[in-house]
Design a protein around this motif. Structure first.
Motif, PDB file in Angstrom:
ATOM      1  N   LEU A 177      30.803  -6.807 -24.560  1.00 59.05           N
ATOM      2  CA  LEU A 177      30.806  -5.965 -25.747  1.00 59.05           C
ATOM      3  C   LEU A 177      31.392  -4.611 -25.380  1.00 59.05           C
ATOM      4  N   HIS A 201      32.500  -3.145 -30.999  1.00 60.88           N
ATOM      5  CA  HIS A 201      31.403  -2.666 -31.833  1.00 60.88           C
ATOM      6  C   HIS A 201      31.604  -1.188 -32.109  1.00 60.88           C
ATOM      7  N   ARG A 390      23.013  -5.852 -32.041  1.00 62.94           N
ATOM      8  CA  ARG A 390      24.183  -6.521 -31.456  1.00 62.94           C
ATOM      9  C   ARG A 390      23.895  -6.948 -30.006  1.00 62.94           C
TER      10      ARG A 390
END
Length: 433
Positions: A177, A201, A390
């Motif tokens: 991520l 993100h 997330r």
């Protein structure tokens, strides 16, 4: 809403590019905001860095965070991370993922690997090179609209061939991520570099604390410019102010004063100090919000850069309108009005600064726009909850996430092999010295 898995014990290892100094740079401020998010969840945090400690380092130990000094190209990190076995590893900037990512992969393969990108460094670098090229052609140039508003396709063409972009994007793929502060950069990455959206993100600066009240128009005086001098765009902005913009402003406001604050002020900046011209180099501000709250207008004439701008966020928090360029305003206001003025040539910036400084109605309108932006775009509660959700989702479904990112798996494999050979060669060489 709390994630069902949030009650489980989570240990986060943050590998810092520097020890955070939240009062010195927006990048460090963002790292501290991420730390706050993790602490709110009750997560255990270890912060490790190979950097030397600065005099303004945050008191991490006082927050219950374990501090560990590590070294580059040293196998002792293997033992450290193998013993620690973190659940999440946050790399502060892609250089840390390059240095330590393969060791994390080797010893903690099930740890979620998160990259705090700070800004798209290859974009900032490319824009800097484009600026240098324009100034080499015409050192007296005052209109930079061509540069500030260059088409994305042109910017991509110039970025994609650079070593920095290829290294940076490889790091993005190797991570599970990537926290990107700019939604404009997310769009650029997905559209032009074809980075899969599940790897990205949006996590901008997250605003929670604000002054109890803000000073009004009549309670303020002077212009202000603020920013860490170790950040190249800030020094360039001060240089442009000194030699081009401030003389234009003083033509219209002969008694106006400009106070320039910045951590790590170099001698070349101190040499610009000239009270007779109303140009004051003030060094580091002990309380940035206090000096920002006393200024009537903040000047942020950035000619290159990327990400989002901490100085513009701070100005909004303090109710201080900002005059900047399209580069400075990028990703700051979305579809909402910018809290100040945007111009891309010297005369336009100077005129906008004078208008805001002298027109109370316009100034108050800009102040209100800043308050609305903070609430709608940078609220801590929204972004903190989204980030935790997330990360928790990745922990629950990490294998399928990585399976879908074959490019990342391939890059991690080759990074592990090549850096392992290099580390072995360095260790052998050191033993023979």
């Amino acid at each position: 809403m709390e994630h069902p898995s949030s009650a489980r014990q989570t240990h986060v290892l943050i590998i810092g590019y520097v020890w955070p100094e939240p009062r010195s740079s927006a990048a460090s401020g963002h790292v501290m905001q991420l730390i706050d998010c993790f602490l709110e969840q009750g997560w255990q945090i270890t912060f490790a860095s190979a950097a030397s400690e600065g005099e303004h380092k945050a008191d991490l130990a006082g927050l219950g965070i374990t501090e560990v000094a590590i070294e580059l190209n040293d196998s002792s990190f293997d033992h450290f991370v193998s013993e620690l076995q973190p659940d999440v590893v946050l790399f502060d900037q892609f250089l840390m993922e390059e240095q330590f990512g393969w060791r994390v992969e080797k010893h903690c393969p099930s740890a979620v690997r998160v990259l705090e990108t700070c800004d798209l460094q290859s974009m900032r670098h490319t824009r800097h090179q484009m600026l240098k090229h324009l100034l080499k052609q015409d050192g007296e140039r005052t209109d930079f609209g061509e540069l500030f508003c260059a088409p994305d396709a042109t910017l991509f063409q110039r970025m994609s061939v650079t070593d920095l972009a290829q290294r940076e994007l490889a790091s993005f793929y190797r991570s599970d991520l990537n926290l990107v502060v700019s939604d404009v950069e997310i769009d650029f990455l997905t559209t032009h570099f074809k980075v899969p959206a599940p790897l990205l993100h949006w996590c901008p600066l997250m605003v929670r604390d604000r002054p109890d009240s803000t000073r009004g128009f009549e309670e303020r005086a002077s212009f202000l410019c603020i920013g860490n001098f170790r950040h190249a765009p800030n020094w360039d902005a001060v240089f442009w102010l000194k030699h081009t913009l401030w003389p234009l402003i003083r033509q219209q406001l002969p008694t106006a004063q400009l106070h320039i604050y910045g951590a790590y002020t170099p001698p070349k900046a101190t040499a610009l100090h000239n009270p007779a011209q109303g140009f004051h180099i003030m060094n580091r501000a002990e309380d940035a919000w206090e000096v920002m709250s006393r200024a009537r207008v903040s000047l942020a004439p950035l000619r290159f850069g990327a990400g989002i701008k901490g100085k513009v966020i701070d100005a909004m928090i303090c109710g201080t309108p900002t005059v900047t360029t399209s580069i400075g305003a990028e990703a700051m206001h979305g579809d909402l009005p910018f809290p100040g003025a945007i111009a891309n040539d010297a005369r336009g910036i100077a005129d906008a600064a004078v208008r805001l400084y002298t027109d109370q109605a316009l100034w108050e309108q800009a102040q209100r726009a800043g308050g609305a932006l903070l609430h709608q775009r940078f609220a801590h509660e929204h972004h903190a909850a989204s980030l935790i959700e997330r990360i928790e989702h990745l922990r629950d479904d990490l294998q399928s996430h990585r399976t879908a990112n074959f490019t990342g798996a391939m890059l991690r494999h080759h990074q592990h092999k090549s850096t392992q050979y290099m580390a072995q060669w360095i260790e052998a060489k050191n033993k023979n010295v």
